[in-house]
Design a protein around this motif. Structure first.
Motif, mmCIF file in Angstrom:
data_model
loop_
_atom_site.group_PDB
_atom_site.id
_atom_site.type_symbol
_atom_site.label_atom_id
_atom_site.label_comp_id
_atom_site.label_asym_id
_atom_site.label_seq_id
_atom_site.Cartn_x
_atom_site.Cartn_y
_atom_site.Cartn_z
ATOM 1 N N ALA A 150 -36.194 -35.829 70.828
ATOM 2 C CA ALA A 150 -36.796 -35.230 69.625
ATOM 3 C C ALA A 150 -36.683 -33.706 69.676
ATOM 4 C CB ALA A 150 -38.260 -35.648 69.508
ATOM 5 N N ALA A 151 -36.888 -33.142 70.861
ATOM 6 C CA ALA A 151 -36.810 -31.678 70.987
ATOM 7 C C ALA A 151 -35.367 -31.199 70.763
ATOM 8 C CB ALA A 151 -37.312 -31.232 72.360
ATOM 9 N N VAL A 152 -34.397 -31.990 71.250
ATOM 10 C CA VAL A 152 -32.983 -31.623 71.040
ATOM 11 C C VAL A 152 -32.679 -31.609 69.537
ATOM 12 C CG1 VAL A 152 -30.591 -32.368 71.365
ATOM 13 C CG2 VAL A 152 -32.203 -32.466 73.289
ATOM 14 N N ASP A 153 -33.134 -32.643 68.834
ATOM 15 C CA ASP A 153 -32.915 -32.691 67.375
ATOM 16 C C ASP A 153 -33.559 -31.487 66.699
ATOM 17 O OD1 ASP A 153 -31.469 -34.924 67.501
ATOM 18 O OD2 ASP A 153 -33.088 -36.304 66.891
ATOM 19 N N GLU A 154 -34.728 -31.119 67.196
ATOM 20 C CA GLU A 154 -35.451 -29.993 66.610
ATOM 21 C C GLU A 154 -34.649 -28.691 66.761
ATOM 22 O OE1 GLU A 154 -37.856 -30.347 64.747
ATOM 23 O OE2 GLU A 154 -38.713 -28.341 64.555
ATOM 24 N N VAL A 155 -34.013 -28.525 67.914
ATOM 25 C CA VAL A 155 -33.202 -27.322 68.136
ATOM 26 C C VAL A 155 -32.118 -27.240 67.056
ATOM 27 C CG1 VAL A 155 -31.526 -26.205 69.691
ATOM 28 C CG2 VAL A 155 -33.620 -27.232 70.630
ATOM 29 N N PHE A 156 -31.438 -28.353 66.781
ATOM 30 C CA PHE A 156 -30.359 -28.323 65.778
ATOM 31 C C PHE A 156 -30.916 -28.155 64.363
ATOM 32 C CE2 PHE A 156 -28.162 -30.663 69.269
ATOM 33 C CZ PHE A 156 -27.222 -29.675 69.527
ATOM 34 N N ARG A 157 -32.079 -28.767 64.122
ATOM 35 C CA ARG A 157 -32.673 -28.635 62.777
ATOM 36 C C ARG A 157 -33.052 -27.167 62.517
ATOM 37 N NH1 ARG A 157 -37.258 -28.621 59.768
ATOM 38 N NH2 ARG A 157 -38.581 -28.230 61.585
ATOM 39 N N VAL A 158 -33.687 -26.568 63.495
ATOM 40 C CA VAL A 158 -34.128 -25.172 63.335
ATOM 41 C C VAL A 158 -32.917 -24.249 63.148
ATOM 42 C CG1 VAL A 158 -35.173 -23.218 64.558
ATOM 43 C CG2 VAL A 158 -36.335 -25.444 64.524
ATOM 44 N N SER A 159 -31.882 -24.480 63.950
ATOM 45 C CA SER A 159 -30.741 -23.557 63.887
ATOM 46 C C SER A 159 -29.980 -23.687 62.568
ATOM 47 C CB SER A 159 -29.797 -23.788 65.062
ATOM 48 O OG SER A 159 -29.076 -24.971 64.868
ATOM 49 N N SER A 160 -30.202 -24.792 61.857
ATOM 50 C CA SER A 160 -29.458 -24.937 60.584
ATOM 51 C C SER A 160 -30.243 -24.387 59.398
ATOM 52 C CB SER A 160 -29.118 -26.416 60.352
ATOM 53 O OG SER A 160 -30.322 -27.112 60.111
ATOM 54 N N LEU A 161 -31.424 -23.830 59.636
ATOM 55 C CA LEU A 161 -32.222 -23.312 58.511
ATOM 56 C C LEU A 161 -31.569 -22.051 57.931
ATOM 57 C CD1 LEU A 161 -35.852 -23.725 59.906
ATOM 58 C CD2 LEU A 161 -34.820 -24.969 57.976
ATOM 59 N N ARG A 162 -31.430 -22.043 56.607
ATOM 60 C CA ARG A 162 -30.798 -20.916 55.921
ATOM 61 C C ARG A 162 -31.698 -20.444 54.783
ATOM 62 N NH1 ARG A 162 -28.379 -21.656 59.493
ATOM 63 N NH2 ARG A 162 -26.212 -22.158 59.906
ATOM 64 N N GLY A 163 -31.845 -19.161 54.661
ATOM 65 C CA GLY A 163 -32.593 -18.601 53.529
ATOM 66 C C GLY A 163 -34.071 -18.470 53.865
ATOM 67 N N TRP A 164 -34.654 -17.409 53.390
ATOM 68 C CA TRP A 164 -36.042 -17.093 53.700
ATOM 69 C C TRP A 164 -37.013 -18.166 53.226
ATOM 70 C CZ3 TRP A 164 -39.051 -15.509 56.941
ATOM 71 C CH2 TRP A 164 -40.229 -14.792 56.714
ATOM 72 N N PRO A 165 -36.878 -18.714 51.995
ATOM 73 C CA PRO A 165 -37.830 -19.747 51.557
ATOM 74 C C PRO A 165 -37.818 -20.965 52.477
ATOM 75 C CG PRO A 165 -36.540 -18.927 49.690
ATOM 76 C CD PRO A 165 -35.934 -18.340 50.924
ATOM 77 N N ALA A 166 -36.633 -21.403 52.916
ATOM 78 C CA ALA A 166 -36.555 -22.587 53.786
ATOM 79 C C ALA A 166 -37.245 -22.304 55.126
ATOM 80 C CB ALA A 166 -35.089 -22.967 54.022
ATOM 81 N N VAL A 167 -37.084 -21.085 55.630
ATOM 82 C CA VAL A 167 -37.708 -20.731 56.906
ATOM 83 C C VAL A 167 -39.228 -20.702 56.753
ATOM 84 C CG1 VAL A 167 -37.948 -18.890 58.640
ATOM 85 C CG2 VAL A 167 -35.682 -19.466 57.737
ATOM 86 N N GLN A 168 -39.683 -20.123 55.652
ATOM 87 C CA GLN A 168 -41.136 -20.058 55.425
ATOM 88 C C GLN A 168 -41.738 -21.461 55.337
ATOM 89 O OE1 GLN A 168 -40.788 -17.373 52.030
ATOM 90 N NE2 GLN A 168 -42.451 -16.165 52.921
ATOM 91 N N GLN A 169 -41.029 -22.344 54.631
ATOM 92 C CA GLN A 169 -41.532 -23.713 54.482
ATOM 93 C C GLN A 169 -41.590 -24.410 55.849
ATOM 94 O OE1 GLN A 169 -39.357 -26.063 51.631
ATOM 95 N NE2 GLN A 169 -40.457 -27.925 52.240
ATOM 96 N N ALA A 170 -40.535 -24.220 56.632
ATOM 97 C CA ALA A 170 -40.505 -24.846 57.968
ATOM 98 C C ALA A 170 -41.649 -24.316 58.826
ATOM 99 C CB ALA A 170 -39.154 -24.583 58.638
ATOM 100 N N LEU A 171 -41.945 -23.026 58.700
ATOM 101 C CA LEU A 171 -43.037 -22.441 59.482
ATOM 102 C C LEU A 171 -44.367 -23.055 59.063
ATOM 103 C CD1 LEU A 171 -41.881 -18.718 59.531
ATOM 104 C CD2 LEU A 171 -42.458 -20.052 61.567
ATOM 105 N N ALA A 172 -44.545 -23.193 57.752
ATOM 106 C CA ALA A 172 -45.800 -23.764 57.253
ATOM 107 C C ALA A 172 -45.956 -25.194 57.771
ATOM 108 C CB ALA A 172 -45.816 -23.734 55.726
ATOM 109 N N GLU A 173 -44.875 -25.966 57.735
ATOM 110 C CA GLU A 173 -44.936 -27.373 58.165
ATOM 111 C C GLU A 173 -45.156 -27.521 59.665
ATOM 112 O OE1 GLU A 173 -41.927 -28.877 54.639
ATOM 113 O OE2 GLU A 173 -41.268 -28.962 56.727
ATOM 114 N N SER A 174 -44.659 -26.547 60.424
ATOM 115 C CA SER A 174 -44.734 -26.691 61.889
ATOM 116 C C SER A 174 -46.084 -26.255 62.440
ATOM 117 C CB SER A 174 -43.648 -25.851 62.552
ATOM 118 O OG SER A 174 -44.028 -24.491 62.529
#
Ligand code: HAM
Length: 433
Positions: free
Chosen positions: A211-235
């Motif tokens: 799960a942590a390995v998948d998370e590394v790839f998911r995080v590294s594929s985040l593009r654009g400020w709104p997507a990053v903000q949303q991921a931060l809120a969810e995490s």
């Protein structure tokens, strides 16, 4: 006899130096606009300056050897450790924030490929003693303004922007342990060059669960400020993790540079010492390697010199930048080698040729004359080949009248002028040319 330079090293013939000088001139001019002062350090440094802090990749590329005194030394592969050492040694006496730039030649034993050589010149701009995000915006703006000064706009180059504090928050929220962050950063840094399976295997070997390995790839594929903000809120990341990045982006937008910026969490940077903002500048079509890379390294000065000062900066190489400028036709034309040529008609004219040429040089003109008693026609051809705009011709008849002939090669015109007025007349013709 070895007739070629070593692989990955360049000879700069005068024609090549036109582009290099243009690049250096523009770098210095833009750095000065931001109030940066130039410094330099030694090209040879103690090996340990790099082995502690720069990270495995660069240490594997060092040109290093034992000198005759038995010291372990290395040709500098980057400037940041030298800068950190220099600042730490005089930290108390330097007014903060320190804004310094340098244009060192650097050496890395890399596999030679397009955009990667074994030596390159690198503009380094660093701001030391300021922890706030306006400093981050200032450094990124400087890198962008260098591009703009070369005639490159947002359609040509982009800043890929990330922040290790944001990456840390997201990865830890996704189950990556603190002691696995280094491996995760390394995998993200390599994710555009190395197949995913190979990286996943390395991460698993470093102890990351599936799960942590998948998370590394998911995080590294985040593009654009709104997507990053949303991921931060969810995490459930701690509030504040993204504040410096948010303020940096807002500041760059206020400067009118927002269109150059792309938030891209694949950027983590290979060097080990970055602690916060990290960024790289690429050509917009992404056909070339990075033009520039940098970020915040708030703990390096403490690590190298025991002085606790926040710092950030970037390095911009001349190789990829030069390729891009050539590709876009943004290389300035070579300026003529000289302004004025002095020609004599007979052997008796020689001392007069020397005297006039010297007067012109004393007045600041770039001036040449022929060395052997060549016919006037050959001297004029030589003048043309050196792109001289004007030729002063001295012959016995003109001398007898106290005159010389001034030829304007561009206008294909000539006239007699008083010998005593040569400098004034050449200056007047040059001003009108
Ligand atoms: P770097 O990413 O290793 O960073 O290098 C910065 C830039 O230098 C690269 O983007 C590239 O344009 C150029 N460069 C690097 N290696 C080569 C090479 N072998 N051949 C041609 N060009 C190359 C650093 O060096 C950091 N010390 C920059 C920095 C300054 N960070 C904070 N302050």
């Amino acid at each position: 006899m070895q007739t070629r330079a070593l692989p990955g090293f360049r000879d700069f013939y005068p024609d090549d130096l036109v582009l290099r000088s243009h690049i250096f001139r523009t770098w210095r001019e833009v750095a000065a606009r931001y109030g940066f002062e130039e410094y330099d350090g030694p090209p040879l440094e103690p090996l340990e300056l790099y082995t502690g802090k720069s990270g495995a990749e660069i240490v594997g590329q060092l040109y290093c050897f034992s000198d005759k005194g038995g010291r372990e030394v290395a040709l500098r592969p980057e400037m940041t450790p030298t800068l950190a050492r220099m600042v730490a040694a005089r930290a108390n006496g330097l007014r903060k924030p320190i804004r310094w730039f340098s244009i060192p030649q650097l050496f890395r034993y890399e596999r030679q490929q397009r955009g990667r050589l074994r030596e390159h010149f690198q503009l380094n701009c660093d701001l030391i003693g300021e922890a706030g995000p306006l400093a981050d915006a200032e450094i990124i703006a400087l890198a962008i303004d260098v591009m703009r000064a070369f005639g490159l706009g947002a359609g040509d180059v982009r800043v890929r922007l990330s922040d290790r504090r944001v990456l840390t928050a997201l990865l830890q929220g996704g189950g990556v342990a603190a002691d696995q962050l280094g491996d995760a950063f390394q995998a993200i840094d390599r994710s555009e060059r190395t197949p995913r399976e190979a990286l996943a295997a390395q991460l698993a070997a470093a102890g990351l669960g599936a799960a942590a390995v998948d998370e590394v790839f998911r995080v590294s594929s985040l593009r654009g400020w709104p997507a990053v903000q949303q991921a931060l809120a969810e995490s459930g990341a701690p509030a504040g993790a993204s504040e410096p990045l948010a303020r940096t982006i807002t500041a760059l937008e206020a400067m009118g540079l927002g269109e150059f910026i792309e938030v891209d969490l694949t950027i983590v940077r290979g060097l080990a010492y970055y602690t916060g903002t990290v960024f790289e500048l690429f050509d917009a079509g992404r056909s070339l390697r990075a033009i520039c890379g940098g970020g915040r390294y708030d703990t390096l000065l403490a690590g190298l010199g025991g002085v606790d000062l926040p710092a950030l900066g970037f390095g911009m190489g001349d190789v990829v930048l030069g390729e891009l400028l050539r590709e876009r036709g943004l290389v300035p034309p070579a300026i003529g080698a000289i302004d004025v040529f002095v020609a004599g008609i007979t052997a008796d004219d020689e001392p007069h040729v020397l005297s006039v040429a010297h007067e012109l040089r004393n007045a600041g003109f770039r001036c040449e004359f022929a060395f052997g008693g060549q016919a006037l026609g050959r001297q004029l051809k030589l003048a043309d080949a050196r792109s001289a705009g004007q030729v002063v011709v001295i012959g016995p008849e003109e001398r007898a009248r106290g005159e010389v002939i001034l030829k304007d090669l561009r206008k294909q015109a000539q006239r007699a002028i008083p010998r005593a007025a040569v400098v004034r007349e050449v200056a007047a013709a040059a001003a009108h040319g």
